[in-house]
Each structure stands twice: as structure tokens, then as C-alpha cells.
Design an enzyme around this catalytic site. Structure first.
Site, short mmCIF file in Angstrom:
data_model
loop_
_atom_site.label_atom_id
_atom_site.label_comp_id
_atom_site.label_asym_id
_atom_site.label_seq_id
_atom_site.Cartn_x
_atom_site.Cartn_y
_atom_site.Cartn_z
N TYR A 91 -7.18 -2.04 1.43
CA TYR A 91 -8.18 -1.04 1.04
C TYR A 91 -8.15 0.08 2.06
O TYR A 91 -8.72 0.00 3.13
CB TYR A 91 -9.58 -1.62 0.91
CG TYR A 91 -10.54 -0.58 0.40
CD1 TYR A 91 -10.36 0.00 -0.86
CD2 TYR A 91 -11.60 -0.12 1.17
CE1 TYR A 91 -11.20 0.98 -1.34
CE2 TYR A 91 -12.46 0.87 0.69
CZ TYR A 91 -12.25 1.41 -0.56
OH TYR A 91 -13.10 2.39 -1.04
N TYR A 115 -8.02 3.27 -9.11
CA TYR A 115 -8.85 2.95 -7.94
C TYR A 115 -9.70 1.71 -8.20
O TYR A 115 -10.51 1.67 -9.13
CB TYR A 115 -9.74 4.14 -7.61
CG TYR A 115 -10.32 4.12 -6.21
CD1 TYR A 115 -9.69 4.79 -5.19
CD2 TYR A 115 -11.50 3.45 -5.93
CE1 TYR A 115 -10.22 4.80 -3.90
CE2 TYR A 115 -12.04 3.45 -4.65
CZ TYR A 115 -11.39 4.12 -3.64
OH TYR A 115 -11.93 4.13 -2.37
#
Ligand SMILES: [Zn+2]
Lengths: 189, 394
Positions: B349, B299
Site C-alpha cells: 500500500y 485503487y
């Protein structure tokens, strides 16, 4: 464990210079209620966001309004804790005290925010946000601003003056919204 | 202290290990602005994932999503024509919940609570308002201790940790650039990536505008519209599906002791975040270790999360995460190829869900920047917030 030892020492130091007793706790609650009411849900102060204390955090701001930096501690085992909460994570006691600390600390880290930001903050950007580790309670760390004077702008200290480890002391700034926030001054300006 | 862990391993027989697999993945295009609603995008991604698996929508009986998802399972189930749904869950903490959706579905399928599960993420972050501008929603605990002082955005909160990390371990902006560059290089190989045709140079990085010093523009993820989904079924069922199964080998969530949201400054050791807690469980139930991971999807809302996660998940020791990024380690052919679709920094994103789908592609052998012969993949969710992680294997 090593960290337990450190905490115990810290608590002992804090206890010696404060009015840590049951009446303090009661006073805090009363004052805190007043402080919360005074804020009246207002979120503007100098155009900046004012804190919106919850029930657990209200005493911190009530003491700040008197120019005192206090930290919530367990009334049974003495462990300081932050942020404030209903019970002690070490011994599960629901009894707490608000111990006065010296207001001295060191910068643990800092950032310099740039826009896009909320308008009142953008107007002062780049400003600093510091994280201060309290000398009296080494793992209590408070987010705040390093300023040239208690009521000065958030960008009143040149960024090149800011460094990790720098000793600082607490100052108190009364916002327009009726709440007092803790700010930080360099010990060696 | 450790003596209380006597129950570990006592659940033999009810293991999650390889009991389920991701049988389908789907996604919409990614863009700064898409005309369709989040609900429409969600349905398109879910139907694409079911089609990829070759499973009819009417067979879906489980849903899992994570918070900050605006499309709920009632609407989605109704729209796609799902059957009776017997399991649904929503995991907390936004981007920290991405991998947990798959973990929850895997647990539900493995224990017989459902048979076909769908996890999804739909966002219009690119064209919507930035979440941190909602001041009223965020001022109570713990924001009362941070936001009035101008620590307004996730970038500010992580920037504070990043500065301390640099101070303690000698990490530099060049280390963060290594992360940004690896992700951008992979996006330049991925036609679906928003930054497909936008190479990044060190000069561009070093002269970019600041967002929150020490973090510049390229240390921050994109703002993207788009949706993704995946389908989880039993391992047995997956072997009859259209695609090569990608097995859920191990899964864990991580909420470490005395943790606080993204401003993890109030525990004993702020530089050991939720990834450390997730990793302990993740490796404990796995047949392999960090040294056996062929490709990683970590991440990357912000570049400093990579060195912190590399340490947390055990690819290197404490304080060595920045140095780990040197010498092309995160590139294809390097020690640990990273975010091979471009990640949140350069593909899209979408709260990390693209890391899951890219992990699946790598283990199918269909990545746009394929790691040759990859059979194991780590996928992680947001670090800094209560998190989750998956080990996938082919
Ligand atoms: Zn206690």
C-alpha cells in the site's frame, strides 16, 4: 428535476414549525461564539474527541446546547444544506437561516468499529456509528451514535438491534468539554 | 442543463491523447519496515526509473507528486542532480492524486512546458504512525461532523458506505472476498509483493477479525514502506528510450458536485463517488470504451472500492459491481483481470502508485501475472476522495 421538488416540499414543512427568521440567525451567531469559546480548544470530553466547530458549524452546536436540532437553510431559496457553509450552492445567496427540524430520522447506514482505535473509543468497542437521514430533510444525513439514553455509552445498544431504515429520534448529550453533541435513540426501543 | 457544454471538443489540436508516454518505472523493495528514510527511498526509486528509461537525471525538468508525500521536489531535484526544473505540481487528496501526477506531467510535456517529468511516491506507512491518530490535525471541517462520534479511520468511513451498498444491492461479504482473493492470487505470483508467499482462503477471510463491521482485516490494504517512480516524456522521445513506450491515452481527475472528502454522505447520491465524475471525462477523450480494457488496476485501499469503481468506470451498471466479481471475473483469464501485481491489498500500500507501475508492466508484457496480449489498461486513484484515472495503451 425530481430532487428539486422533494427539497422544496421539505423546506416548506420545516418552515411551518420553526422560528426561521432573521433574528434567529443573529442569535445563533452570538450563541455560537460563546459555545466555541467555551470549548476553549479542549478536545477531551468523556475521553472522547469533542467537536471543534468552525465558524460555519458553530450555530449547529449552539442550538444543540439548547436541545434543538437545527439545519442551515438558504434564506432566499429555502434549500437546506449540510455541512454548513458560507453560501447557498443553489442560488449563491449568503443569507442563511437555521431551521428547527423535528429530530426524527431513519438509519441510512452504520458501522461497528473495532480496535485499533484511539484509547477512549477502544474502551467502548465495538460501538456503533450511525448515519441518520432526517425525516424533514431527506438528503441531510448526520453521523452520530445510537444509544440507549442520551448520556449512555456508545455501545449501549446491542448491535443486533441496529438496522438500516430503523426510525430514530435526536437526543442531546452535554460533553465534559462544554459542547453538546446530538445522539440518536430508537423510536421503538 | 447539458446545453452549457458547448466548449467540449473546441480544443482540437491540443489533445493529450497518446502525445506522451511512460518511458521508465522504478521502485524500492516493499516491506513492513525499511531502514532508509523516505527521502532516500524516493531518490532510489526515481533514479531506478530514469535508468529504466535510459535518461540522465540532469535531463529531468518536471516533477509531480501528491499530498501526504513528505519528500518535496526541491530536495529530490537537488539530490538526484536534476537540471533546471520548469514544471512542478502537487495534487491534493492523498491517494486520489496518484494518477493525476502522470496526467499533470503529460499535460506539461504535451504543451511544451517541460520535456522529462518524474512522478513518485515514497512512504513509510508501515513503520510510521497511522495518520488517523493525529487528532488535532483532523478535527476541523469536515471532521467536526464525524470523528467525535467515533468515525475515526478511513476503514470506518468506507465501511459505512459499504454497509449501505450491501443493503441496497444485495452485495455480500463473499463479493468483497472475491476482490481480496483476486489481489492475493496475483500477489502470490509476484515476488516483490509483501503477500507473495501468503495464500488467502475463504475460511481465513470469513473468520478474520473485524476492523469496522462489515469490513474485516482482509478488506483493508497493507501498511507498507517503499517508494516508486515513473518517467513521462513525449511519445516521440519515448520511442528512442530503452523500453517499449506505454502511451498516456486519456486522463482525468474527478471531484463531483457537492462532494465531501472521504465521508461522501452529504451529496444526493453517496454511492456514486468521484470515479463517476472522472470516468465521464476519461471515456470522452478516449478512442475505446470499458469493453475494450484488457486489464485494470483499480485503487483498492478497501475491497468495496472495487465494485463501486467498476460501476463508476462503466464496466457494469449501477448496483451490478458486486455481481461482476463473481465467476472469477477479476482473475487472470477472467472478464477483467484486476490489480495484477497484487494491488494495495496484497502487493504494497503505497497510495496506489504500484497500480501505475503494474499497468506499465502489463503493457510492456512483463507482468509477473501477465495478461496475454494486453494492449489497454485502466489505472485509477483513490475512490471516495477526489480522484484521478489514466487509460494507458501500448
Ligand atoms: Zn439559495
Amino acid at each position: 428535476m425530481t430532487q428539486m421538488d422533494t427539497t422544496t416540499d421539505t423546506t416548506a414543512d420545516a418552515t411551518t414549525d420553526t422560528t426561521a427568521d432573521a433574528t434567529t440567525d443573529t442569535t445563533a451567531e452570538t450563541t455560537a461564539d460563546t459555545a466555541t469559546a467555551a470549548s476553549g480548544g479542549s478536545e477531551e470530553s468523556d475521553g472522547l474527541l469533542a467537536p471543534v466547530p468552525d465558524e460555519d458549524g458553530a450555530p449547529f452546536f449552539a442550538y444543540a446546547a439548547r436541545g434543538e436540532l437545527r439545519v442551515q437553510c438558504c434564506a432566499d431559496c429555502g434549500e437546506p444544506r449540510f455541512p454548513p457553509r458560507p453560501c447557498c450552492p443553489h442560488c449563491q445567496s449568503f443569507d442563511c437561516l437555521w431551521k428547527k427540524v423535528s429530530g426524527r430520522g431513519r438509519i441510512w447506514s452504520y458501522v461497528l468499529p473495532h480496535p485499533p482505535l484511539l484509547p477512549a473509543y477502544a474502551a467502548q468497542a465495538p460501538y456503533n456509528v450511525v448515519l441518520v437521514e432526517l425525516t424533514d430533510a431527506p438528503r441531510i444525513r448526520l453521523v452520530g451514535n445510537l444509544v440507549a439514553a442520551a448520556d449512555a455509552a456508545l455501545n449501549s445498544v446491542p448491535p443486533e438491534r441496529i438496522r438500516i431504515g430503523a426510525p430514530v429520534k435526536a437526543a442531546f448529550h452535554a460533553t465534559d468539554g462544554g459542547l453538546t453533541v446530538v445522539r440518536w435513540l430508537l423510536e421503538r426501543p | 442543463m447539458g446545453a452549457t457544454r458547448t466548449t467540449a471538443g473546441a480544443t482540437a489540436g491540443a489533445t493529450l491523447k497518446d502525445a506522451t508516454a511512460i518511458a521508465g518505472i522504478g521502485q524500492t523493495p516493499f516491506a513492513k519496515r525499511l531502514p532508509e528514510s523516505e527521502k532516500t527511498l524516493a531518490c532510489r526509486a526515481i533514479l531506478a526509473a530514469l535508468d529504466d528509461a535510459g535518461i540522465a537525471p540532469s535531463e529531468v525538468d518536471a516533477f509531480a507528486s501528491y499530498t501526504m508525500e513528505e519528500t518535496d521536489e526541491v530536495e529530490v531535484a537537488k539530490a538526484i542532480g536534476a537540471g533546471d526544473v520548469t514544471f512542478f505540481s502537487k495534487v491534493g487528496y492523498g491517494g486520489g492524486g496518484s494518477c493525476a501526477t502522470v496526467a499533470h506531467l503529460a499535460a506539461a510535456v504535451a504543451t511544451g512546458q517541460a520535456s522529462v517529468g518524474v512522478a513518485w511516491r515514497s512512504r513509510k506507512r508501515g513503520s510510521g504512525p497511522r495518520p488517523w491518530t493525529n487528532t488535532r490535525a483532523q478535527l476541523p471541517t469536515p471532521a467536526q461532523w464525524t470523528r467525535p462520534y467515533g468515525l475515526l479511520r478511513p476503514a470506518d468511513e468506507i465501511g459505512l458506505l459499504a454497509r449501505r451498498y450491501m443493503h441496497e444491492y444485495g452485495a455480500t461479504r463473499d463479493h468483497f472476498f472475491n476482490v481480496a482473493l483476486a489481489c492475493r492470487n496475483r500477489a502470490n505470483q509476484n515476488p516483490a509483493a509483501i503477500m507473495y508467499d501468503r495464500p488467502l482462503t475463504r475460511e481465513m477471510y470469513m473468520t478474520a477479525r473485524w476492523i469496522s463491521e462489515p469490513l474485516c482485516l482482509f478488506d483493508n490494504c497493507l501498511e507498507t514502506d517503499g517508494a516508486l517512480a515513473c518517467v513521462v516524456v513525449s511519445a516521440e522521445r519515448a520511442r528512442d528510450c530503452r523500453q517499449r513506450p506505454v502511451y498516456v491515452h486519456s486522463a482525468a481527475q474527478g471531484l463531483p458536485a457537492q462532494h465531501h472528502g472521504m465521508v461522501n454522505y452529504w451529496n444526493d447520491d453517496p454511492l456514486t463517488g468521484p470515479s463517476w465524475a472522472a470516468a465521464r471525462r476519461l471515456w470522452k477523450t478516449a478512442d475505446f470504451g470499458p469493453q475494450d480494457v484488457d486489464v485494470a488496476q483499480i485503487y483498492d485501499a478497501f475491497t468495496p472500492l472495487i465494485p463501486l469503481s467498476l460501476e463508476g468506470y462503466g464496466f457494469c451498471a449501477r448496483g451490478e459491481g458486486a455481481a461482476f466479481t463473481e465467476g472469477g471475473a477479476l482473475e487472470i483469464g477472467g472478464r477483467l483481470p484486476l490489480n495484477t501485481g497484487g494491488g494495495g491489498l496484497s502487493e504494497a500500500y503505497v497510495h496506489g502508485f504500484n497500480l501505475i507501475t503494474e499497468g506499465v508492466r502489463q503493457l510492456r508484457g512483463t507482468g509477473t501475472a501477465q495478461v496475454p496480449g494486453a494492449t489497454t489498461c485502466l489505472v485509477t486513484a483513490g475512490e471516495g476522495v477526489p480522484t484521478s484515472a489514466l487509460l494507458l495503451r501500448s
